[in-house]
Design a protein around this motif. Structure first.
Motif, PDB file in Angstrom:
ATOM      1  N   ALA A   1      50.034  58.748  59.130  1.00  0.00           N
ATOM      2  CA  ALA A   1      49.916  57.382  59.657  1.00  0.00           C
ATOM      3  C   ALA A   1      48.617  56.734  59.195  1.00  0.00           C
ATOM      4  CB  ALA A   1      49.998  57.389  61.174  1.00  0.00           C
ATOM      5  N   ALA A   2      47.541  57.515  59.115  1.00  0.00           N
ATOM      6  CA  ALA A   2      46.262  56.976  58.649  1.00  0.00           C
ATOM      7  C   ALA A   2      46.354  56.558  57.175  1.00  0.00           C
ATOM      8  CB  ALA A   2      45.141  57.998  58.850  1.00  0.00           C
ATOM      9  N   ILE A   3      47.017  57.348  56.371  1.00  0.00           N
ATOM     10  CA  ILE A   3      47.188  56.999  54.953  1.00  0.00           C
ATOM     11  C   ILE A   3      47.979  55.702  54.825  1.00  0.00           C
ATOM     12  CG2 ILE A   3      48.342  57.671  52.810  1.00  0.00           C
ATOM     13  CD1 ILE A   3      47.582  60.600  53.533  1.00  0.00           C
ATOM     14  N   ALA A   4      49.084  55.592  55.546  1.00  0.00           N
ATOM     15  CA  ALA A   4      49.917  54.386  55.473  1.00  0.00           C
ATOM     16  C   ALA A   4      49.153  53.154  55.953  1.00  0.00           C
ATOM     17  CB  ALA A   4      51.194  54.581  56.290  1.00  0.00           C
ATOM     18  N   ALA A   5      48.410  53.291  57.047  1.00  0.00           N
ATOM     19  CA  ALA A   5      47.647  52.158  57.576  1.00  0.00           C
ATOM     20  C   ALA A   5      46.513  51.774  56.630  1.00  0.00           C
ATOM     21  CB  ALA A   5      47.094  52.502  58.958  1.00  0.00           C
ATOM     22  N   GLY A   6      45.855  52.757  56.062  1.00  0.00           N
ATOM     23  CA  GLY A   6      44.784  52.476  55.110  1.00  0.00           C
ATOM     24  C   GLY A   6      45.300  51.758  53.884  1.00  0.00           C
ATOM     25  N   LYS A   7      46.430  52.200  53.377  1.00  0.00           N
ATOM     26  CA  LYS A   7      47.026  51.554  52.199  1.00  0.00           C
ATOM     27  C   LYS A   7      47.406  50.112  52.512  1.00  0.00           C
ATOM     28  CE  LYS A   7      50.704  52.000  48.835  1.00  0.00           C
ATOM     29  NZ  LYS A   7      52.099  51.716  48.909  1.00  0.00           N
ATOM     30  N   ALA A   8      48.017  49.898  53.662  1.00  0.00           N
ATOM     31  CA  ALA A   8      48.431  48.544  54.041  1.00  0.00           C
ATOM     32  C   ALA A   8      47.224  47.628  54.224  1.00  0.00           C
ATOM     33  CB  ALA A   8      49.272  48.589  55.311  1.00  0.00           C
ATOM     34  N   ALA A   9      46.176  48.127  54.866  1.00  0.00           N
ATOM     35  CA  ALA A   9      44.965  47.316  55.066  1.00  0.00           C
ATOM     36  C   ALA A   9      44.268  47.036  53.742  1.00  0.00           C
ATOM     37  CB  ALA A   9      44.025  48.015  56.039  1.00  0.00           C
ATOM     38  N   ALA A  10      44.233  48.023  52.862  1.00  0.00           N
ATOM     39  CA  ALA A  10      43.603  47.827  51.546  1.00  0.00           C
ATOM     40  C   ALA A  10      44.358  46.777  50.739  1.00  0.00           C
ATOM     41  CB  ALA A  10      43.557  49.151  50.789  1.00  0.00           C
ATOM     42  N   GLU A  11      45.677  46.843  50.746  1.00  0.00           N
ATOM     43  CA  GLU A  11      46.475  45.856  50.012  1.00  0.00           C
ATOM     44  C   GLU A  11      46.257  44.450  50.571  1.00  0.00           C
ATOM     45  OE1 GLU A  11      50.466  47.350  50.234  1.00  0.00           O
ATOM     46  OE2 GLU A  11      50.160  48.700  48.529  1.00  0.00           O
ATOM     47  N   LEU A  12      46.203  44.345  51.876  1.00  0.00           N
ATOM     48  CA  LEU A  12      45.969  43.043  52.498  1.00  0.00           C
ATOM     49  C   LEU A  12      44.570  42.526  52.161  1.00  0.00           C
ATOM     50  CD1 LEU A  12      47.054  40.784  54.284  1.00  0.00           C
ATOM     51  CD2 LEU A  12      46.267  42.085  56.271  1.00  0.00           C
ATOM     52  N   SER A  13      43.601  43.419  52.129  1.00  0.00           N
ATOM     53  CA  SER A  13      42.220  42.995  51.852  1.00  0.00           C
ATOM     54  C   SER A  13      42.062  42.428  50.443  1.00  0.00           C
ATOM     55  CB  SER A  13      41.238  44.148  52.074  1.00  0.00           C
ATOM     56  OG  SER A  13      41.328  45.096  51.041  1.00  0.00           O
ATOM     57  N   LEU A  14      42.963  42.764  49.542  1.00  0.00           N
ATOM     58  CA  LEU A  14      42.894  42.229  48.182  1.00  0.00           C
ATOM     59  C   LEU A  14      43.167  40.723  48.138  1.00  0.00           C
ATOM     60  CD1 LEU A  14      44.675  45.096  46.220  1.00  0.00           C
ATOM     61  CD2 LEU A  14      42.216  44.622  46.374  1.00  0.00           C
ATOM     62  N   THR A  15      43.701  40.167  49.201  1.00  0.00           N
ATOM     63  CA  THR A  15      43.945  38.721  49.259  1.00  0.00           C
ATOM     64  C   THR A  15      42.774  37.968  49.894  1.00  0.00           C
ATOM     65  OG1 THR A  15      45.065  38.842  51.409  1.00  0.00           O
ATOM     66  CG2 THR A  15      46.443  39.058  49.432  1.00  0.00           C
ATOM     67  N   ARG A  16      41.809  38.683  50.441  1.00  0.00           N
ATOM     68  CA  ARG A  16      40.751  38.026  51.221  1.00  0.00           C
ATOM     69  C   ARG A  16      39.889  37.084  50.391  1.00  0.00           C
ATOM     70  NH1 ARG A  16      35.746  37.987  53.250  1.00  0.00           N
ATOM     71  NH2 ARG A  16      35.574  37.321  55.414  1.00  0.00           N
ATOM     72  N   GLU A  17      39.491  37.481  49.195  1.00  0.00           N
ATOM     73  CA  GLU A  17      38.629  36.618  48.389  1.00  0.00           C
ATOM     74  C   GLU A  17      39.329  35.287  48.090  1.00  0.00           C
ATOM     75  OE1 GLU A  17      36.256  36.598  44.132  1.00  0.00           O
ATOM     76  OE2 GLU A  17      36.957  38.498  44.941  1.00  0.00           O
ATOM     77  N   SER A  18      40.587  35.353  47.736  1.00  0.00           N
ATOM     78  CA  SER A  18      41.362  34.146  47.486  1.00  0.00           C
ATOM     79  C   SER A  18      41.461  33.299  48.755  1.00  0.00           C
ATOM     80  CB  SER A  18      42.764  34.519  46.987  1.00  0.00           C
ATOM     81  OG  SER A  18      43.609  33.411  46.977  1.00  0.00           O
ATOM     82  N   TRP A  19      41.624  33.971  49.892  1.00  0.00           N
ATOM     83  CA  TRP A  19      41.725  33.292  51.187  1.00  0.00           C
ATOM     84  C   TRP A  19      40.428  32.554  51.514  1.00  0.00           C
ATOM     85  CZ3 TRP A  19      44.697  31.200  54.463  1.00  0.00           C
ATOM     86  CH2 TRP A  19      44.359  31.050  55.805  1.00  0.00           C
ATOM     87  N   VAL A  20      39.310  33.212  51.343  1.00  0.00           N
ATOM     88  CA  VAL A  20      38.009  32.596  51.626  1.00  0.00           C
ATOM     89  C   VAL A  20      37.801  31.386  50.717  1.00  0.00           C
ATOM     90  CG1 VAL A  20      35.500  32.963  51.527  1.00  0.00           C
ATOM     91  CG2 VAL A  20      36.980  34.703  52.550  1.00  0.00           C
ATOM     92  N   ASP A  21      38.118  31.528  49.443  1.00  0.00           N
ATOM     93  CA  ASP A  21      37.974  30.417  48.495  1.00  0.00           C
ATOM     94  C   ASP A  21      38.879  29.240  48.876  1.00  0.00           C
ATOM     95  OD1 ASP A  21      36.144  31.928  47.069  1.00  0.00           O
ATOM     96  OD2 ASP A  21      37.582  32.494  45.496  1.00  0.00           O
ATOM     97  N   PHE A  22      40.125  29.532  49.217  1.00  0.00           N
ATOM     98  CA  PHE A  22      41.065  28.483  49.598  1.00  0.00           C
ATOM     99  C   PHE A  22      40.561  27.739  50.836  1.00  0.00           C
ATOM    100  CE2 PHE A  22      44.662  27.142  52.245  1.00  0.00           C
ATOM    101  CZ  PHE A  22      45.305  26.276  51.385  1.00  0.00           C
ATOM    102  N   CYS A  23      40.123  28.478  51.838  1.00  0.00           N
ATOM    103  CA  CYS A  23      39.635  27.848  53.065  1.00  0.00           C
ATOM    104  C   CYS A  23      38.371  27.030  52.808  1.00  0.00           C
ATOM    105  CB  CYS A  23      39.387  28.905  54.138  1.00  0.00           C
ATOM    106  SG  CYS A  23      40.921  29.632  54.766  1.00  0.00           S
ATOM    107  N   ALA A  24      37.500  27.507  51.934  1.00  0.00           N
ATOM    108  CA  ALA A  24      36.274  26.772  51.616  1.00  0.00           C
ATOM    109  C   ALA A  24      36.603  25.442  50.926  1.00  0.00           C
ATOM    110  CB  ALA A  24      35.372  27.614  50.729  1.00  0.00           C
ATOM    111  N   GLU A  25      37.612  25.452  50.075  1.00  0.00           N
ATOM    112  CA  GLU A  25      38.018  24.219  49.388  1.00  0.00           C
ATOM    113  C   GLU A  25      38.578  23.188  50.365  1.00  0.00           C
ATOM    114  OE1 GLU A  25      40.916  25.378  46.488  1.00  0.00           O
ATOM    115  OE2 GLU A  25      39.470  26.568  45.340  1.00  0.00           O
TER     116      GLU A  25
END
Length: 169
Positions: A80-104
């Motif tokens: 369960a820890a591996i699955a949750a870590g993978k899911a959180a890591a994949e989601l975190s890859l969108t964060r930079e784009s999200w921050v940039d979009f919100c800043a714009e």
């Protein structure tokens, strides 16, 4: 043992490193990923949680990674820890784009704490205008599923239902 002592980390003698890591992860996930225990038992609009999920995804990944590193390879929580870590890591890859979009799209003169709150709870119509919205939505769904399973297994392992206690408070 009293709930408040367990929550503060005063769980008594003999707590293993794995038990301590599970307790810390359970508390941190209840705080950082409230979408897991707030929305897991009912229908909800994912647009209401995507921003918050993306915003906290790196922190959630770090919590799960710390848990994973404390567990033995044959520990019952490891899958369960591996699955949750993978899911959180994949989601975190969108964060930079999200921050940039919100800043714009932010109003001028916003300080960082206001900008962070705006990123967590952006209007759904604005959220859907984000070019990576569909990717983030799919990854948020996977993160909710994986973190819900991990939180359920943490509850079984520790014997403490943190989400249940927080809902009752």
């Amino acid at each position: 043992m009293a709930w408040s002592r367990w929550r503060r980390g005063e769980s008594g003698k003999g707590e293993s490193a794995q038990q301590a890591a599970a307790r810390r992860a359970q508390l941190a996930l209840a705080d950082l990923a409230p979408l897991v225990w707030t929305y897991a038992d009912r229908e909800y609009d994912l647009d209401q949680v995507v921003g918050e999920a993306v915003e906290h995804s790196a922190e959630v990944y770090q919590v799960v990674e710390e848990l994973f590193n404390a567990l033995r390879p044959d520990h019952p929580l490891i899958t369960a820890a591996i699955a949750a870590g993978k899911a959180a890591a994949e989601l975190s890859l969108t964060r930079e784009s999200w921050v940039d979009f919100c800043a714009e799209h932010a109003l001028p003169g916003r300080d960082e704490s206001t900008a962070e709150m705006d990123r967590k709870w952006l209007e759904p119509s604005e959220l859907r205008a984000w070019p990576r919205y569909d990717v983030a939505l799919a990854r948020t769904r996977r993160a909710i599923e994986a973190l819900t399973e991990l939180q359920s297994q943490l509850t079984q392992y520790t014997g403490h239902d943190v989400p249940g206690a927080w809902r009752a408070a």
